[in-house]
Design a protein around this motif. Structure first.
Motif, short mmCIF file in Angstrom:
data_model
loop_
_atom_site.label_atom_id
_atom_site.label_comp_id
_atom_site.label_asym_id
_atom_site.label_seq_id
_atom_site.Cartn_x
_atom_site.Cartn_y
_atom_site.Cartn_z
N ALA A 4 0.83 -1.21 0.00
CA ALA A 4 0.00 0.00 0.00
C ALA A 4 0.87 1.26 0.00
O ALA A 4 0.56 2.23 -0.69
CB ALA A 4 -0.93 0.00 1.20
N VAL A 5 1.95 1.25 0.74
CA VAL A 5 2.85 2.42 0.79
C VAL A 5 3.52 2.60 -0.57
O VAL A 5 3.63 3.71 -1.08
CB VAL A 5 3.90 2.26 1.91
CG1 VAL A 5 4.92 3.38 1.86
CG2 VAL A 5 3.23 2.20 3.27
N PHE A 6 3.94 1.51 -1.17
CA PHE A 6 4.57 1.57 -2.49
C PHE A 6 3.60 2.15 -3.52
O PHE A 6 3.98 3.02 -4.31
CB PHE A 6 5.04 0.18 -2.91
CG PHE A 6 5.68 0.15 -4.27
CD1 PHE A 6 6.91 0.72 -4.48
CD2 PHE A 6 5.04 -0.46 -5.33
CE1 PHE A 6 7.50 0.71 -5.74
CE2 PHE A 6 5.61 -0.48 -6.58
CZ PHE A 6 6.84 0.10 -6.79
N SER A 30 1.82 6.76 -6.88
CA SER A 30 0.79 7.74 -7.22
C SER A 30 1.29 9.16 -6.98
O SER A 30 1.06 10.07 -7.78
CB SER A 30 -0.47 7.50 -6.39
OG SER A 30 -1.03 6.26 -6.70
N TYR A 31 1.98 9.36 -5.88
CA TYR A 31 2.53 10.67 -5.54
C TYR A 31 3.55 11.11 -6.60
O TYR A 31 3.51 12.26 -7.07
CB TYR A 31 3.18 10.59 -4.16
CG TYR A 31 3.80 11.88 -3.67
CD1 TYR A 31 3.03 13.01 -3.45
CD2 TYR A 31 5.17 11.96 -3.44
CE1 TYR A 31 3.59 14.19 -3.01
CE2 TYR A 31 5.75 13.13 -2.99
CZ TYR A 31 4.96 14.25 -2.78
OH TYR A 31 5.53 15.41 -2.35
N THR A 60 5.00 14.51 -11.45
CA THR A 60 5.52 14.64 -12.81
C THR A 60 4.54 15.36 -13.72
O THR A 60 4.93 15.84 -14.79
CB THR A 60 5.87 13.27 -13.42
OG1 THR A 60 4.70 12.44 -13.41
CG2 THR A 60 6.98 12.59 -12.65
N ARG A 61 3.28 15.47 -13.34
CA ARG A 61 2.27 16.15 -14.16
C ARG A 61 2.43 17.66 -14.12
O ARG A 61 2.05 18.35 -15.04
CB ARG A 61 0.86 15.81 -13.67
CG ARG A 61 0.47 14.40 -13.95
CD ARG A 61 -0.95 14.17 -13.50
NE ARG A 61 -1.21 12.76 -13.33
CZ ARG A 61 -2.18 12.27 -12.56
NH1 ARG A 61 -2.97 13.08 -11.91
NH2 ARG A 61 -2.34 10.98 -12.45
#
Length: 40
Positions: free
Chosen positions: A25-27, A32-33, A38-39
């Motif tokens: 879950a942390v990975f 996602s972060y 990068t967006r």
């Protein structure tokens, strides 16, 4: 707050590559972060 004092110069200043294990879950959250960063 206590201040940390080193007792002299460090003998070995080579870079270190640590390896850690993360819960899935942390990975996923980190991926996602990174995607969001990068967006922009």
């Amino acid at each position: 707050m206590t201040k940390l004092k080193l007792g002299g110069p460090l003998e070995d200043d080579k870079p270190v590559k640590p390896t850690i294990e993360l819960p899935a879950a942390v990975f996923r959250d980190l991926k996602s972060y990174a995607e969001i960063l990068t967006r922009s």
